[in-house]
Write an enzyme that holds these catalytic residues in place. Structure first.
Site, mmCIF file in Angstrom:
data_model
loop_
_atom_site.group_PDB
_atom_site.id
_atom_site.type_symbol
_atom_site.label_atom_id
_atom_site.label_comp_id
_atom_site.label_asym_id
_atom_site.label_seq_id
_atom_site.Cartn_x
_atom_site.Cartn_y
_atom_site.Cartn_z
ATOM 1 N N ASP A 48 0.811 -1.207 0.000
ATOM 2 C CA ASP A 48 0.000 0.000 0.000
ATOM 3 C C ASP A 48 0.850 1.265 0.000
ATOM 4 O O ASP A 48 0.605 2.186 -0.745
ATOM 5 C CB ASP A 48 -0.982 0.004 1.190
ATOM 6 C CG ASP A 48 -0.313 -0.325 2.524
ATOM 7 O OD1 ASP A 48 0.920 -0.522 2.569
ATOM 8 O OD2 ASP A 48 -1.032 -0.413 3.538
ATOM 9 N N ASP B 173 7.044 3.625 3.346
ATOM 10 C CA ASP B 173 7.308 4.588 4.423
ATOM 11 C C ASP B 173 8.790 4.518 4.791
ATOM 12 O O ASP B 173 9.616 5.148 4.156
ATOM 13 C CB ASP B 173 6.375 4.267 5.597
ATOM 14 C CG ASP B 173 6.524 5.250 6.749
ATOM 15 O OD1 ASP B 173 7.096 6.326 6.538
ATOM 16 O OD2 ASP B 173 6.068 4.943 7.865
#
Ligand code: 5GP
Ligand code: MG
Length: 180
Positions: free
Chosen positions: A105, A108
């Site tokens: 998704d 980070d």
């Protein structure tokens, strides 16, 4: 309906609208189809966060394609990455000699993509090509990039379109930021 409204009431602002996501996925799917080596693609979807993104992206790729899912946990219900990546499945997909499209998704710290890509290479896959819906614009703990990025976003915590906060908000059709 009131439930849905209640859900949205927790959202401070919409960052990426559903229509914008859909248009971007059209382009990403074309890129992947054009650049991927000939032959069936093995898509590996990181659960749970990438399931909405993967479902919408993979249906746009008009060629033979297998889908496997991997359960990994990289943080534990909060809004900060924990620093360790856990494989939660007993059996991992057979990737020997395959070109894998690894989907997550959001990129980070980079720890998740790095840990999973390393593992797939150890297991003998031919190459790992990575795709993420979102990439945070920040200095990463791991020096990794995704080959396919939907959107670059700022370094803030987002939910929706598969991404959760404490298990909720995955079903929001857009990417947004929660109220503090
Ligand atoms: P990384 O390993 O790159 O630090 O983080 C990747 C994972 O952390 C993602 O798969 C996602 O589960 C979680 N994560 C990182 N940033 C966010 C965020 O802004 N919102 C949500 N909901 N999850 C995030
Ligand atoms: Mg996740």
């Amino acid at each position: 309906m009131s439930d849905m409204l209640g859900h949205r009431e927790d959202v401070d602002r919409v960052l990426i609208d559903e229509k914008v996501i859909e248009k971007r996925l059209d382009t990403m799917a074309e890129e992947i189809d054009r650049e991927f080596p000939a032959g069936p693609i093995l898509a590996i979807v990181l659960l749970k966060g990438a399931f909405v993104f993967a479902a919408d992206l993979l249906r746009r790729i008009p060629r033979p394609l297998e889908i496997e899912c991997l359960n990994v946990a990289s943080y534990h219900g909060g809004t900060e990455s924990s620093g360790s990546v856990k494989f939660l499945d007993h059996v991992l997909p057979d990737v020997k000699g395959r070109h894998v499209l690894l989907l997550d998704d959001i990129l980070d710290t980079g720890r998740t993509l790095k840990a999973v890509a390393d593992r797939l290479m150890l297991d003998g896959c031919a190459a790992v090509h990575t795709g993420v819906l979102l990439a945070k614009d920040k200095v990463r703990a791991e020096d990794v990039q995704a080959d396919y990025v939907g959107f670059e976003i700022g370094d803030e915590f987002v939910v929706g379109y598969g991404l959760d906060y404490q298990g909720l908000y995955r079903n929001l059709p857009f990417v947004g930021v929660l109220k503090p």
